[in-house]
Design an enzyme around this catalytic site. Structure first.
Site, PDB file in Angstrom:
ATOM      1  N   GLY A  30      -2.427  -5.653  18.704  1.00 60.32           N
ATOM      2  CA  GLY A  30      -1.138  -6.269  18.438  1.00 60.32           C
ATOM      3  C   GLY A  30      -1.217  -7.527  17.610  1.00 60.32           C
ATOM      4  O   GLY A  30      -0.245  -8.274  17.513  1.00 60.32           O
TER       5      GLY A  30
ATOM      6  N   ASP B  26      -5.448  -0.118   5.847  1.00 59.40           N
ATOM      7  CA  ASP B  26      -6.196  -0.458   7.049  1.00 59.40           C
ATOM      8  C   ASP B  26      -7.415   0.441   7.221  1.00 59.40           C
ATOM      9  O   ASP B  26      -8.522  -0.025   7.493  1.00 59.40           O
ATOM     10  CB  ASP B  26      -5.299  -0.346   8.278  1.00 59.40           C
TER      11      ASP B  26
ATOM     12  N   ASP C 106       0.810  -1.216   0.000  1.00 58.66           N
ATOM     13  CA  ASP C 106       0.000   0.000   0.000  1.00 58.66           C
ATOM     14  C   ASP C 106       0.843   1.265   0.000  1.00 58.66           C
ATOM     15  O   ASP C 106       0.513   2.235  -0.680  1.00 58.66           O
ATOM     16  CB  ASP C 106      -1.034   0.005   1.129  1.00 58.66           C
TER      17      ASP C 106
ATOM     18  N   SER D 138     -11.439   4.625  27.239  1.00 57.51           N
ATOM     19  CA  SER D 138     -11.528   3.291  26.654  1.00 57.51           C
ATOM     20  C   SER D 138     -11.724   2.270  27.760  1.00 57.51           C
ATOM     21  O   SER D 138     -10.979   2.272  28.752  1.00 57.51           O
ATOM     22  CB  SER D 138     -10.260   2.954  25.870  1.00 57.51           C
TER      23      SER D 138
ATOM     24  N   GLY E  92      -2.134  -7.592  14.314  1.00 55.73           N
ATOM     25  CA  GLY E  92      -2.074  -7.300  12.888  1.00 55.73           C
ATOM     26  C   GLY E  92      -3.445  -7.207  12.249  1.00 55.73           C
ATOM     27  O   GLY E  92      -3.590  -7.420  11.044  1.00 55.73           O
TER      28      GLY E  92
END
Length: 400
Positions: free
Chosen positions: A135, A185, A49, A80, A137
């Site tokens: 973490g 993403d 990308d 959060s 991916g």
């Protein structure tokens, strides 16, 4: 969905508190709305990308959810449920790149990017929760960015398209947080549709929804989370990006995207003759090869021959392992074990150095393959992996 996968999906997603209730408890009022944005898994096309190449991700059922209310006093309050600690309080006019803030840098970076683009975002209260594994991916950070951008787009009536929201998220991650990621993403989180993979041209952001329904052909696409965490800000990602840019410079082309697959061998010879570093030659071979593999798999999906995509996935893994050198022993173990146990193909996915792999397998054999991988991890002394079905899901949207 297979029985083994259903159990692990439940474990992977976990319990999610009602974000509206959480918001009310935190801020003493009701949110103006609730939005969701998914994580993604990339079927093929890795490290392409930022070379303006091709990718083929799909959205996962795992999502980041944000309950949000507009503010007009310049305050940004962030919380959060997935991170220890209280409410992070910032001023929108004091937001500055590379100023820390931990996890909160991702939504705060979106506010900064919107304001830098001239949009009148005057503050917000935001309560976030996510079932996207961190973490692994699977783009947990992009999901946070996109859900924040979508909520603010609605509340401040900015009129931005899904692609523009994705670009905002990328700018937040690149320029505010400081991670030199590409656009895949955020585009996947913002633009994917249910039952499809997203064929994205990262040069012009043109896209095509490619029908992808493994279950209809008796197949399952498993995600295996090795539970080995990675940090793309540690320089390894940036080093490979710089190597790709050097390869393009030595070849006299704007980007590696501009090198056709048919000309790869000649280009590699040119690089060797110019004294290019061996790593640069390897990176060029991977990127051009993976662009080609995206095209191969799309052709197979269009022809309805999903099974034949398996060997292409494995070929992609070998390239990531040997040419890009971003795999790790746990990812290699997933791929080798799954293929030996009868999978059609497998590869690591995402930035590497840990994270997840995808495994294409006959649904009837999915349980046996998952067990074989788990047993191999136990025998090697690794923590048990997470395994779940990658069901092609919808992109970001408003829930209520």
């Amino acid at each position: 969905m297979t029985q083994h996968a259903e159990a692990t999906v439940t474990a992977a997603e976990g319990h999610r508190a009602d974000p509206a209730v959480t918001f009310a408890e935190l801020y003493g009022s009701e949110p103006d709305g609730i939005w969701a944005a998914p994580g993604r898994v990339n079927l093929i096309g890795e490290y392409t990308d930022f070379n303006e190449g091709f990718v083929l991700p799909l959205a996962l059922p795992h999502t980041a959810v944000a309950a949000v209310a507009r503010r007009d006093d310049g305050l940004l309050r962030l919380h959060s449920t997935d991170v220890p600690g209280g409410v992070v309080v910032l001023r929108v006019d004091a937001l500055a790149p590379h100023s820390g803030h931990g996890w909160a840098a991702y939504p705060a970076g979106v506010v900064w990017a919107l304001r830098e683009a001239g949009h009148p975002v005057t503050g917000a209260d935001i309560a976030l929760t996510s079932t996207v594994p961190t973490g692994a991916g699977l783009s947990s950070s992009a999901a946070l960015e996109v859900v924040t951008a979508l909520a603010l787009n609605d509340l401040f009536e900015l009129g931005l398209s899904a692609a523009e929201l994705a670009v905002t998220g990328r700018r937040a991650e690149n320029d505010f947080v400081g991670v030199p990621c590409g656009i895949m993403d955020q585009m996947a989180s913002a633009c994917c549709t249910e039952g499809h993979a997203l064929h994205l041209d990262t040069r012009d952001l043109s896209l095509r929804q490619v029908p992808f329904d493994p279950a209809a052909q008796g197949l399952t696409l498993l995600v295996v989370d090795t539970r080995v965490t990675h940090a793309l800000g540690d320089g390894a990602y940036a080093e490979r990006r710089a190597g790709c840019e050097e390869g393009a410079r030595l070849l006299g082309i704007p980007m590696l995207r501009d090198l056709p697959y048919a000309g790869l061998d000649a280009a590699l010879a040119t690089l060797a003759g110019a004294g290019a570093d061996a790593s640069v030659i390897r990176y060029v071979r991977h990127v051009v090869g993976d662009n080609h593999r995206v095209e191969q798999i799309i052709a197979l999906l269009d022809a309805g021959d999903v099974r034949a995509a398996g060997p292409v996935l494995t070929e992609g893994h070998l390239s990531l392992r040997d040419d890009l050198r971003v795999s790790c022993p746990e990812l290699d173990l997933v791929v080798e074990t799954a293929n030996a146990a009868g999978a059609l193909g497998a590869r690591m996915t995402g930035g590497g150095f840990g994270g997840s792999a995808v495994v294409l397998v006959e649904t009837a054999a999915a349980g046996a393959v998952a067990r074989a991988v788990s047993e191999a991890f136990a025998a090697a002394g690794h923590a048990a992996p997470g395994v779940f079905d990658a069901v092609p899901s919808a992109g970001a949207g408003r829930l209520r």
